[in-house]
Scaffold this active site. Structure first.
Site: not given
Ligand SMILES: Cc1ncc(C[n+]2csc(CCOP(=O)(O)OP(=O)(O)O)c2C)c(N)n1
Lengths: 339, 336
Positions: A54, A123
Site C-alpha cells: 500500500e 477490519h
C-alpha cells in the site's frame, strides 16, 4: 431511471467517467477480480492489480496524479491505510500547499469502511474523521446508491485528493466477501434503502460538501452519515410515535463539511444529536459542535459514536456501534433536556 | 523428529479447523474465516520445536499455531464463537488472537508479523537468552515494505528470529507471481541471512530446516528465512467466491457472467483486443483455481499419515485420542 445496488452504482459511475476520460485508471489489490466488469471493458492497462504494497502504490498514485493521470487507488479496507499513511498525510495532502497552489493531486482513494458483520476491530473502522482531520483531504461517505454514484462522479473530476468510503453493510458484494453473506445462516442488520435504489440514467455530479436533508423535522436535528443515516431514520419513526419530530441530515461528505445546512437546522430545532460510527473522541462529532459554537449558536447537544476498539463478538459489536436503541435513548434524553 | 507427535498436532489442528468450518457455515462464527488447513505441515514442523519463552507473531491464520503451541482448545473455540469466556473475551476473533502466557500475538494486517517478531526477538535477547521468535506470513506479505524493513533490522541487530514464508501462490484472487519481482528466497538472501526452501506439505522437510534455524537463533547467530510451499484447502477464506464459482458453477456463474458480458460489449472503452485480454485474465484466474485444486493440492496431514500406516494399532489409538479430545471440546461448548 434505473435501479442499482450500492457498489454497482459506484462502478457504473466510474465506468461512465472512464469512457469519457482516458486518464482515469484503477489500481489496487485484487481489482482485476473485484472490478472485473471494468477490466473487460477498459483493459488491463487501466485496471491494474498491485502487490500488497500500500505504501508504494498509494504514493505512486499521488505522483501519477501530479503528472497527468487520474488514478483511483483502492485500499480494500480503510483500516489498511495505516501502512500507506505517510503517502496520504505528508504527500497527497501537502503537495498543493507546498507548491504554492501550482501543483494539484487529482487522486481518488476508494476504500470500504464500517462494521456490523463481525470481523473485529482491525477490519471495521470508519476513520473518516481521522482522515478529514488532515487539511487538504476531502472525505466522502455516501449512504445511498444514487449518492454513491453521483459523489464518485464528482470525486473523479475533483482537482484534489478525495477519500471515497464505501460502507460494507451497504454493499452486498463486500458483505459476501467479508461477512460470508453467502451463508443462509447469517443475518445482518442491513438498511435496505441504502443498498438498492433508483439512480439517474446518466450520472451527473453531486457536489462535494453538500449535505442532504433526508427528513424534515422541528424538535431535534440528527446529523449522521453512511449507515448511521438509516439507523437515524429508523429511529425517527419511533420518535414520531412519541410526538417528537426529528430532522435528519445526511452529511454525505465529512470534509468539506456542510455547516450551513446543519446551522440552519439547529437554529430551528435548538437541539443537535450527532450519530457517528467513527470514534467519539477528537473527531467529527466534536467538530460539528465546535463549529456551530464558533458561529454563536446555542443548543442542546449529544452524540452517539463508537468509543473503543470494535469487539469481534456480534453482540458486543452491535452494542458498540451506533444502533437504533442508543440513538433513541440519546434523542429522548436530549429532547427532554430542552423542555 | 517424532512423526507421531507431529501427526498428532497436525490432526488436532485439522479436526479443530474442520469443526470451525462447520460452525462458520452454520452462522455461529461471524465475519471472515481464514483457515490454516493445508499449512499444518509448516506450522507443526516449527511450533513443535519451540521452548517456553519463545514467542510467536501470527498472521490471519493463527489458529493452528496456537493450538499446537498448547492453547486450551475450549478457550480458543469459545473465542472464535465470540463468547465472553473465550480466550480474549470474545473481542478478538480468529484474526486478532493474543496469549500473553504463550507470548503469541496475531494480526490481520498483512506484513505486520515481521516487525512483531523482530521486537519479540529484541526483548528475548535482553531478557530471555537462548529464546527466539517466529514470524509466520504468506508470500503476499513479502511485498509489504515493513517485512523487508524487518529483515534488515533483524540481520543488522543479529536478532533471534525465524521468518517463515508460507507460499500458497495466491494473495486472495491474485496469483502472487504476477505481482512479485524476482525470487523470494533470493530476496531474503540478499539481507545476508541463511535461507531454506522446503516443501511445506512434507512436515519432515520443514522440521529439518527449522531445526537449523532454531539452533542458529538460540546460539545467538541471528535470523534465518524459510520459504515453505503449501496449498490452502479452502482457498483464501471460507466462502471464497473464486472457489465457490469453481465448485458450484451453476448457481454462481450467472451472477458473474451476465454483468461481465454486458460490460464486455458496452460501447466506449478499450479496443476489442484489450477487452479480450481482460476476459482472458479472468478466465485464467478461474482456470488456475481449477488446476490448483486438481493437481497441486498436497495434503500435509495425509502425507504424514501415510508414513505411519504400517503401525496400524498405534495410529488408531492416536486418532481415537485426538477425536476424543475434539469431541470433548465440542460437547463442553454445546453443553453450556
Ligand atoms: C495491509 C493489508 N493489506 C491488505 C489486506 C487484505 N488481505 C488480507 S489477506 C491478503 C492476502 C494475503 O496473501 P498472503 O500474504 O500470501 O497470505 P495468504 O492469505 O495467502 O495466507 C490480503 C491482501 C490486509 N489484511 N492488510
Amino acid at each position: 431511471m434505473r435501479k442499482m445496488k450500492f457498489s454497482e452504482a459506484i462502478d457504473d459511475a466510474i465506468a461512465q467517467a472512464m469512457a469519457a476520460d482516458s486518464r482515469i485508471i484503477i489500481l489496487g489489490e485484487d481489482v482485476q477480480a473485484l472490478r472485473r466488469n471494468l477490466l473487460v471493458r477498459f483493459g488491463k492497462k487501466r485496471v491494474l492489480n498491485t502487490p500488497i504494497s500500500e505504501a508504494a502504490f498509494t504514493g505512486a498514485g499521488i505522483t501519477a496524479a501530479m503528472t497527468g493521470l487520474r488514478p483511483v487507488v483502492e485500499i480494500m479496507l480503510v483500516d489498511f491505510i495505516g501502512t500507506a499513511m505517510d503517502a496520504i498525510l505528508n504527500h497527497a495532502a501537502k503537495v498543493e500547499a507546498f507548491s504554492g497552489g501550482r501543483w494539484k493531486v487529482p487522486l481518488v482513494i476508494r476504500a470500504t469502511c464500517g462494521g456490523g458483520y463481525g470481523d473485529g476491530g482491525q477490519h471495521e473502522q470508519s476513520l473518516w474523521g481521522w482522515l478529514a482531520h488532515i487539511p487538504g483531504i476531502s472525505v466522502v461517505v455516501p449512504s445511498t446508491p444514487a449518492d454513491a454514484g453521483g459523489l464518485m462522479f464528482s470525486a473523479l473530476e475533483h482537482p484534489h485528493p478525495v477519500f471515497f468510503l464505501e460502507h460494507k453493510l451497504l454493499s452486498d458484494m463486500w458483505l459476501d466477501y467479508l461477512g460470508g453473506a453467502s451463508r443462509k445462516s447469517v443475518d445482518f442488520d442491513v438498511p435496505f434503502e441504502g443498498t438498492y435504489g433508483q439512480v439517474p440514467s446518466k450520472w451527473t455530479k453531486i457536489p462535494l460538501g453538500q449535505a442532504a436533508v433526508r427528513k424534515t423535522g422541528t424538535n431535534l436535528t440528527i446529523v449522521s452519515l453512511g449507515v448511521g443515516v438509516h439507523r437515524s431514520l429508523e429511529c425517527s419513526k419511533i420518535l414520531q410515535d412519541n410526538n417528537i419530530s426529528a430532522e435528519i441530515i445526511d452529511l454525505r461528505t465529512v470534509s468539506p463539511l456542510d455547516i450551513r445546512t446543519i446551522h440552519e437546522s439547529v437554529s430551528k430545532t435548538g437541539c443537535l444529536l450527532v450519530v457517528d460510527e467513527d470514534y467519539q473522541g477528537f473527531g467529527l462529532s466534536g467538530e460539528v459542535a465546535a463549529t456551530l459554537l464558533e458561529r454563536g449558536l446555542s443548543f442542546e447537544y449529544a452524540r452517539v459514536c463508537t468509543s473503543g476498539t470494535i469487539p469481534f463478538s456480534r453482540k458486543l459489536e452491535d452494542e458498540a456501534l451506533p444502533n437504533v436503541k442508543r440513538i433513541l435513548d440519546a434523542s429522548l434524553k436530549l429532547v427532554n433536556k430542552k423542555v | 523428529m517424532d512423526l507421531w507427535v507431529l501427526y498428532k498436532q497436525m490432526l488436532r489442528s485439522r479436526l479443530f479447523e474442520e469443526a470451525v468450518s462447520v460452525l462458520w457455515n452454520e452462522g455461529l462464527i461471524s465475519g471472515e474465516m481464514h483457515l490454516g488447513t493445508g499449512e499444518e505441515g509448516i506450522i507443526a514442523g516449527i511450533v513443535t520445536q519451540l521452548q517456553e519463552g519463545d514467542s510467536l507473531a501470527l498472521d490471519h491464520r493463527g489458529t493452528s499455531a496456537l493450538l499446537m503451541r498448547g492453547i486450551d482448545p475450549i478457550l480458543l473455540m469459545k473465542e472464535l464463537l465470540g463468547l465472553p469466556d473465550g480466550l480474549c473475551s470474545g473481542r478478538s476473533g480468529h484474526m486478532h488472537l493474543f496469549s500473553p502466557e504463550l507470548l503469541a500475538a496475531s494480526s490481520g494486517i498483512v506484513g505486520s508479523t515481521g516487525p512483531a517478531a523482530t521486537g519479540f526477538a529484541l526483548a528475548a535477547r535482553y531478557l530471555r537468552t537462548g529464546k527466539l521468535s517466529i514470524s509466520f506470513f504468506g508470500e503476499g506479505a513479502m511485498n509489504q515494505g515493513m517485512m523487508m524493513e524487518s529483515f534488515n533490522l533483524a540481520v543488522t541487530w543479529n536478532l533471534p528470529v525465524i521468518f517463515v514464508c508460507k507460499d500458497d501462490k495466491w494473495s486472495i484472487t491474485t496469483h502472487s507471481r504476477n505481482i512479485t519481482a524476482g525470487n523470494l528466497t533470493d530476496r531474503a538472501a540478499v539481507f545476508g541471512m541463511p535461507t531454506y526452501e522446503v516443501d511445506g506439505s512434507d512436515v519432515r522437510e520443514v522440521w529439518i530446516s527449522a531445526r537449523k534455524c532454531l539452533n542458529r537463533a538460540r546460539a545467538g547467530l541471528g535470523p534465518s528465512f524459510i520459504l515453505a510451499t503449501c496449498s490452502h484447502l479452502e482457498g483464501h477464506f471460507l466462502g471464497d467466491p473464486l472457489l465457490r464459482t469453481v465448485r458450484k458453477p451453476l448457481s454462481e456463474l450467472p451472477g458473474i457472467t451476465i454483468p461481465l458480458m454486458k460490460s464486455l460489449l458496452q460501447s466506449g472503452g478499450a479496443s476489442a483486443l484489450s477487452r479480450l485480454e481482460g476476459l482472458t485474465i479472468i478466465l485464467n484466474q478461474v482456470g488456475k483455481t481449477i488446476r490448483d485444486r486438481k493437481r497441486e493440492i498436497r495434503d500435509p496431514v495425509k502425507i504424514v499419515r501415510k508414513l505411519l500406516v504400517t503401525e496400524k494399532m498405534q495410529l488408531e489409538k492416536l486418532e481415537a485420542q485426538v477425536f476424543e479430545e475434539l469431541a470433548g471440546v465440542i460437547s463442553s461448548i454445546t453443553s453450556e
